[in-house]
Write a protein that holds these residues in place. Sequence first.
Motif, PDB file in Angstrom:
ATOM      1  N   ILE A  75     -46.183   8.395  -2.717  1.00 45.82           N
ATOM      2  CA  ILE A  75     -45.352   8.553  -3.638  1.00 45.82           C
ATOM      3  C   ILE A  75     -44.263   7.722  -4.020  1.00 45.82           C
ATOM      4  N   TYR A  76     -43.823   6.969  -2.750  1.00 50.23           N
ATOM      5  CA  TYR A  76     -42.834   5.868  -2.983  1.00 50.23           C
ATOM      6  C   TYR A  76     -43.367   4.900  -3.751  1.00 50.23           C
ATOM      7  N   TYR A  77     -44.612   4.576  -3.577  1.00 56.31           N
ATOM      8  CA  TYR A  77     -45.497   3.269  -4.219  1.00 56.31           C
ATOM      9  C   TYR A  77     -45.305   3.870  -5.752  1.00 56.31           C
ATOM     10  N   ILE A  78     -45.844   4.765  -5.961  1.00 53.26           N
ATOM     11  CA  ILE A  78     -46.075   5.496  -7.305  1.00 53.26           C
ATOM     12  C   ILE A  78     -44.924   5.478  -8.205  1.00 53.26           C
ATOM     13  N   LEU A  79     -43.652   5.900  -7.543  1.00 55.90           N
ATOM     14  CA  LEU A  79     -42.482   6.245  -8.403  1.00 55.90           C
ATOM     15  C   LEU A  79     -42.046   4.589  -8.540  1.00 55.90           C
ATOM     16  N   SER A  80     -41.873   3.942  -7.414  1.00 58.45           N
ATOM     17  CA  SER A  80     -41.272   2.410  -7.563  1.00 58.45           C
ATOM     18  C   SER A  80     -41.884   1.589  -8.484  1.00 58.45           C
ATOM     19  N   ARG A  81     -43.027   1.631  -8.866  1.00 54.27           N
ATOM     20  CA  ARG A  81     -43.939   1.052  -9.734  1.00 54.27           C
ATOM     21  C   ARG A  81     -43.735   1.545 -11.177  1.00 54.27           C
ATOM     22  N   SER A  82     -43.427   2.639 -11.366  1.00 52.99           N
ATOM     23  CA  SER A  82     -43.468   3.182 -12.637  1.00 52.99           C
ATOM     24  C   SER A  82     -41.723   3.258 -12.892  1.00 52.99           C
ATOM     25  N   LEU A  83     -40.984   3.615 -11.848  1.00 51.40           N
ATOM     26  CA  LEU A  83     -39.619   3.937 -12.549  1.00 51.40           C
ATOM     27  C   LEU A  83     -38.563   2.952 -11.948  1.00 51.40           C
ATOM     28  N   GLY A  84     -39.271   1.881 -10.996  1.00 54.46           N
ATOM     29  CA  GLY A  84     -38.261   0.796 -10.283  1.00 54.46           C
ATOM     30  C   GLY A  84     -38.047   1.113  -8.965  1.00 54.46           C
ATOM     31  N   GLN A 365     -39.773  12.122 -13.666  1.00 49.92           N
ATOM     32  CA  GLN A 365     -40.936  12.541 -14.761  1.00 49.92           C
ATOM     33  C   GLN A 365     -40.360  12.851 -16.061  1.00 49.92           C
ATOM     34  N   PHE A 366     -39.274  13.877 -16.043  1.00 45.82           N
ATOM     35  CA  PHE A 366     -38.657  14.210 -17.507  1.00 45.82           C
ATOM     36  C   PHE A 366     -38.209  12.918 -18.116  1.00 45.82           C
ATOM     37  N   LEU A 367     -37.307  12.339 -17.361  1.00 46.23           N
ATOM     38  CA  LEU A 367     -36.569  10.927 -18.052  1.00 46.23           C
ATOM     39  C   LEU A 367     -37.350   9.908 -18.500  1.00 46.23           C
ATOM     40  N   GLU A 368     -38.383   9.729 -17.830  1.00 45.13           N
ATOM     41  CA  GLU A 368     -39.307   8.950 -18.094  1.00 45.13           C
ATOM     42  C   GLU A 368     -40.206   9.149 -19.352  1.00 45.13           C
ATOM     43  N   SER A 369     -40.834  10.411 -19.538  1.00 50.94           N
ATOM     44  CA  SER A 369     -41.487  10.684 -20.507  1.00 50.94           C
ATOM     45  C   SER A 369     -40.532  10.754 -21.706  1.00 50.94           C
ATOM     46  N   ALA A 371     -37.657   9.021 -22.361  1.00 49.68           N
ATOM     47  CA  ALA A 371     -36.889   8.058 -22.923  1.00 49.68           C
ATOM     48  C   ALA A 371     -37.660   6.563 -22.797  1.00 49.68           C
ATOM     49  N   SER A 372     -38.798   6.484 -22.019  1.00 46.44           N
ATOM     50  CA  SER A 372     -39.389   5.049 -21.932  1.00 46.44           C
ATOM     51  C   SER A 372     -40.693   5.211 -22.829  1.00 46.44           C
ATOM     52  N   THR A 373     -40.807   4.110 -23.692  1.00 49.66           N
ATOM     53  CA  THR A 373     -42.109   3.861 -24.327  1.00 49.66           C
ATOM     54  C   THR A 373     -43.027   3.328 -23.853  1.00 49.66           C
ATOM     55  N   ASP A 374     -42.738   2.656 -22.424  1.00 50.23           N
ATOM     56  CA  ASP A 374     -43.754   2.285 -21.704  1.00 50.23           C
ATOM     57  C   ASP A 374     -44.434   3.026 -20.707  1.00 50.23           C
ATOM     58  N   TYR A 375     -43.985   4.458 -20.581  1.00 50.55           N
ATOM     59  CA  TYR A 375     -44.760   5.163 -19.742  1.00 50.55           C
ATOM     60  C   TYR A 375     -45.972   5.799 -20.813  1.00 50.55           C
ATOM     61  N   LEU A 376     -47.152   5.398 -20.294  1.00 55.84           N
ATOM     62  CA  LEU A 376     -48.174   6.025 -20.679  1.00 55.84           C
ATOM     63  C   LEU A 376     -49.324   6.355 -19.674  1.00 55.84           C
ATOM     64  N   PRO A 377     -49.233   7.639 -19.213  1.00 57.53           N
ATOM     65  CA  PRO A 377     -50.194   7.937 -18.253  1.00 57.53           C
ATOM     66  C   PRO A 377     -51.295   8.530 -18.694  1.00 57.53           C
ATOM     67  N   SER A 378     -52.479   8.341 -17.826  1.00 55.66           N
ATOM     68  CA  SER A 378     -53.671   8.765 -18.562  1.00 55.66           C
ATOM     69  C   SER A 378     -53.878  10.327 -18.460  1.00 55.66           C
ATOM     70  N   LYS A 380     -51.909  13.373 -18.945  1.00 64.86           N
ATOM     71  CA  LYS A 380     -50.636  13.570 -19.771  1.00 64.86           C
ATOM     72  C   LYS A 380     -50.082  15.149 -19.584  1.00 64.86           C
ATOM     73  N   ILE A 381     -48.896  15.422 -19.308  1.00 66.97           N
ATOM     74  CA  ILE A 381     -48.245  16.803 -19.016  1.00 66.97           C
ATOM     75  C   ILE A 381     -47.032  16.725 -20.185  1.00 66.97           C
ATOM     76  N   SER A 382     -46.351  17.963 -20.312  1.00 70.45           N
ATOM     77  CA  SER A 382     -45.264  17.954 -21.011  1.00 70.45           C
ATOM     78  C   SER A 382     -43.981  17.414 -20.259  1.00 70.45           C
ATOM     79  N   LYS A 383     -43.083  16.883 -20.695  1.00 68.91           N
ATOM     80  CA  LYS A 383     -41.973  16.487 -20.093  1.00 68.91           C
ATOM     81  C   LYS A 383     -41.275  17.620 -19.455  1.00 68.91           C
ATOM     82  N   TRP A 384     -41.326  18.619 -20.231  1.00 67.21           N
ATOM     83  CA  TRP A 384     -40.590  20.049 -19.765  1.00 67.21           C
ATOM     84  C   TRP A 384     -41.077  20.569 -18.431  1.00 67.21           C
ATOM     85  N   PHE A 385     -42.355  20.167 -17.833  1.00 65.51           N
ATOM     86  CA  PHE A 385     -42.747  20.505 -16.634  1.00 65.51           C
ATOM     87  C   PHE A 385     -41.707  19.887 -15.853  1.00 65.51           C
ATOM     88  N   GLY A 386     -41.285  18.614 -15.945  1.00 69.36           N
ATOM     89  CA  GLY A 386     -40.573  18.104 -14.731  1.00 69.36           C
ATOM     90  C   GLY A 386     -39.063  18.714 -15.011  1.00 69.36           C
TER      91      GLY A 386
END
Length: 419
Positions: A75-84, A365-369, A371-378, A380-386
């Motif tokens: 999870i650390y690697y996943i988050l750090s590469r997507s969210l910094g 996940q909510f903030l990335e979905s 606010a970020s135009t670069d967030y393009l996961p294959s 896809k879920i609603s941001k409201w889940f987060g």
Amino acid sequence: MSVAVRKFGTFAGVYTPSVLTILGVIMYLRMGYVVGNAGMWNTIAIILVAHVISITTGLSVASISTDRKIEAGGIYYILSRSLGLPIGGAIGFTLFVGTALAISLYLVGFSESFIDVTAPIEANWLGLSDLSMIRIVASSALVLITIIAFISTNIALKLQFVILGAIVLSLISIFGGDWSNPDPINPELLEIKKESGWFNLFAIFFPAVTGFTAGVAMSGDLKDPKKSIPNGTILSIASGLIIYLFLAVFIAVSIPQDLLITDDNVLKKYAWIPVLVVAGIWGATLSSAIGSLLGAPRILQAMSMDKIGPKIFARGFGAENEPRNALILTFLIAEAGILIGELNTIAEIVSMFFLAAYGFINLAQFLESWASTDYLPSFKISKWFGLVGFIATLYVMMMLNTAAMIIALIVILGIFVFL
């Protein structure tokens, strides 16, 4: 000559380690206690609320994991590469400590069962106190599984298929057990009978649903992590939800309440073939501990490779880049937890760490979905889940211990600001 490194698929690499950790110490040794104190309907509510958090977090992790290339670090690697790095490091540190302390939870549970089977605690082996015996057995088991993890990840993962078979047989034995409760639909078992408190019982149960992170932590050992993490994670959470709901109803209608409250090994005693339940308990607790012992060092190693952890923990050994230095620190944290020696207390501490981490994963996940135009996961879920997951987690933390929640949030935000 290069040495081929074995990679794992969805079943072996994500689903199996996750479901083995989900169906672990809480299921065998505290599920009866929760039902006995909370009653059937309240237990079902506890299970469902816990799974609101685990499902939303699992979906958030699954989505984020398909946004970037995934390597070792879970999870650390996943988050750090997507969210910094700052948010990844803050959540990664929380997950590392929580995962390391979870090892203590599993091994204290193992020691309770081991002592019950080989010699009841009342017999006081060697004239030692109950707590001392639990500490000795759990510490010995910790040394053993650390040696296994130190030698090779492959050896540890190969053992999990045998353990999965033992758990399946134990569940068959439990559900095929004694249904001859003289009052099988006791209305008193529908409501809380002791002043345990709904949220205190929730804190004891919650570590049962955190096991899905065991599979995510093996991200660097997967053939196709973008496929395996979403599929394996969601399937393991769904399996756990179904089994826990069936088990709550079964326990409530088939076992007298006084035994549920006073006897932690009641499932073994009511089982069709008790020895199969013992095998399931030992297999589940040890495999959960091994899974956490494999996952926690990899989180710390990945953080250290990104230079947000001590450099000494970045070093890997052998063809599989085993994080042995990080493994030693994980061992020390787990041993510190074992010295507490009380399963319910450790469960409450572990719950707070995982709740804090899960809350921020969902928020990220909510903030990335949003606010970020670069967030393009294959995936896809609603941001409201987060957002739902974050609010549910925050509410549960506040009800469990407001002071601890505030401290946890300050620490995580402090790490984020520092990084």
